[in-house]
Design an enzyme around this catalytic site. Structure first.
Site, PDB file in Angstrom:
ATOM      1  CG  ASP A  39      19.164  -3.771  13.238  1.00 25.62           C
ATOM      2  OD1 ASP A  39      20.095  -3.423  12.491  1.00 25.62           O
ATOM      3  OD2 ASP A  39      18.109  -4.298  12.829  1.00 25.62           O
ATOM      4  CD  GLU A 213      21.335   3.529   2.405  1.00 24.30           C
ATOM      5  OE1 GLU A 213      21.867   4.410   1.704  1.00 24.30           O
ATOM      6  OE2 GLU A 213      20.440   2.774   1.968  1.00 24.30           O
TER       7      GLU A 213
END
Ligand code: FUB
Length: 455
Positions: A39, A213
């Site tokens: 991330d 998403e």
């Protein structure tokens, strides 16, 4: 903590278990080789890129994430490990899931927005850490969630008029208008309509008609607003939309990065730095890597003339150096282009040090500008054993030996001393390899190094 880990790593090695990440041969992606990272959230500040990531635990079989990590670079190829300046423990109300966040600077303070599952609700909420430094330490800015609707993955942007926006969400996409204090907001939570025109068409899931998403990354460039996001599931690819304003209307523009790289999630981060554009993402590229043991990587790219983003593929080469590294000023040992076998830990002298070093381990430092030539090498070391040394090599881990510094037993893994040795043959701009040699077991710790030259 370090002693405990050193003990258990020794035990594990003795019984044949593998606890640590073993790096493959030379390449420059992923950015970090000694732990799993996920991330990516890059931030450009004062001539450096600060990279905020999550940390996937070794051998993880879920998104088992307890802390965030910070790295920085001035050249996009050598990255300094700043350790973990924020974790679940920073937020007394957080229960689990130190997932994808983003940091931003305003008025000399750094705000780091992160999703965590709360003890009270058992659902995700967005917390905000604050620090005076991009590398922390960060503290909980408000002692409670900033915003809570059970969704994840905040991204933050300050528009040219000073209005800051915090966006987040899976399965929805929401935003708030942050106040100038960056730790409160006005006007309630707004929902961005997820239309197929705005976010593309997903087939096969009536509950998720658009490609959106999770993992939005919203920014403004040349007057155009971009939302780059993880699309479809699973596996995800990276898609993007653009808009004439910060709140829409959004138009779906296509694929940034196709599904690649043996992780079923991906996560974007986009910056401009030293005149080039860079796209950060994650994959499962390290040994033992996969959907829950991910690694952050980066590619250089150029926008098309109309502002659209070209398709970017994952690579092991990564970007070319954006700058040279100066060996004649003190450099942290944990500033690494590629590390083989090493780990890092907090140092008693501040920052981090490289440790858990065995015979043959090495650190590659890229694009080092030696100029007319170095004459000495000094490094700050600690060890509980005599007879090890730091080999100074160029061009490869088995490249020419420019010098060799012997490391004494300093009486403790955090008892530091500086050793200096002569070097020769280091001229021009080349890759530096610090290769460690000695007997069995851990040899030494290294905190920093610096070359000298004839005056
Ligand atoms: O890392 C945990 C979650 O996986 C992140 O919050 C998502 O964006 C996905 O990458």
């Amino acid at each position: 903590m370090a002693t405990k880990r050193r003990f258990w790593t020794t035990v594990a090695t003795a019984v044949g278990l593998v606890l640590t990440v073993i790096a493959p041969a030379r390449a420059d992606n992923p950015i970090v080789q000694h732990i799993y990272t996920a991330d990516p959230a890059p931030l450009v500040h004062n001539g450096r890129v600060y990279l905020y990531t999550g940390h996937d635990e070794d051998n993880s079989t879920w998104f088992t994430m307890k802390e965030w990590r910070v790295w920085s670079s001035a050249d996009m190829v050598n990255w300094t490990d700043h350790g973990s300046p924020m974790s679940l423990a920073t937020f007394s109300w957080a229960k689990q899931d130190a997932w994808a966040g983003q940091a931003i600077e305003r008025n000399g303070k750094f705000y780091w927005y992160v999703p965590v599952v709360t003890k009270a609700s058992g659902r995700p909420a967005i917390g905000v850490g604050v620090s005076d430094s991009p590398t922390g330490p960060f503290r909980d800015a408000i002692g409670r969630p900033l915003v809570e609707n059970g969704e994840i993955d905040p991204t933050v942007m300050i528009d040219d008029d000073g209005q800051a926006y915090l966006y987040w969400g899976n399965p929805n996409l929401s935003y708030v208008r942050l106040n100038t204090d960056m730790i409160s907001y006005s006007g309630g939570i707004n929902r961005i309509p997820l239309t197929t025109a705005g976010f593309g068409t997903r087939t096969g899931d009536p509950n998720r008609p658009t490609l959106y998403e999770e993992g939005p990354w919203v920014y403004k460039r040349n007057g155009l607003y971009y939302n780059v996001f993880a699309a479809k599931c699973c596996s995800e690819f990276i898609g993007y939309s653009t808009s004439p304003g910060p709140t829409g209307p959004w138009t779906y523009r296509g694929t940034v990065m196709p599904t690649q790289g043996s992780s079923f999630t991906n996560h974007p981060g986009v910056i401009d730095f030293k005149g080039s554009s860079y796209f950060f993402y994650h994959n499962g590229a390290l040994p033992g890597g996969g959907g829950f043991t991910r690694s952050v990587a980066v590619e250089k790219f150029s926008y098309n003339a109309d502002g659209t983003i070209p398709t970017i593929n994952m690579s092991t080469a990564g970007p070319p150096a954006a700058d040279t590294l100066n060996p004649y000023v003190r450099q942290e040992a944990e500033t690494i282009g590629w590390g083989s076998g090493i780990e890092t830990e907090p140092s008693s002298e501040g920052g981090m040090n490289v440790g858990f070093i065995n015979n043959g381990d090495y650190i590659k430092v890229k694009n080092v500008a030696f100029g007319a030539g170095a004459t000495t090498f000094t490094t700050r070391v600690a060890s509980t054993t005599a007879g090890s040394s730091v080999e100074v090599r160029s061009d490869g881990p088995n490249g020419p030996v420019a010098g060799r510094c012997s490391v004494p037993n300093t009486g403790g893994w955090q008892s530091w001393t500086s050793v200096t040795c002569p070097v020769n043959g280091l001229t021009g701009t080349r890759d530096l390899y610090l290769r460690f040699s000695g007997g069995n077991g851990y040899l030494l710790n290294a905190n920093w190094w610096q070359f000298g030259r004839a005056s």
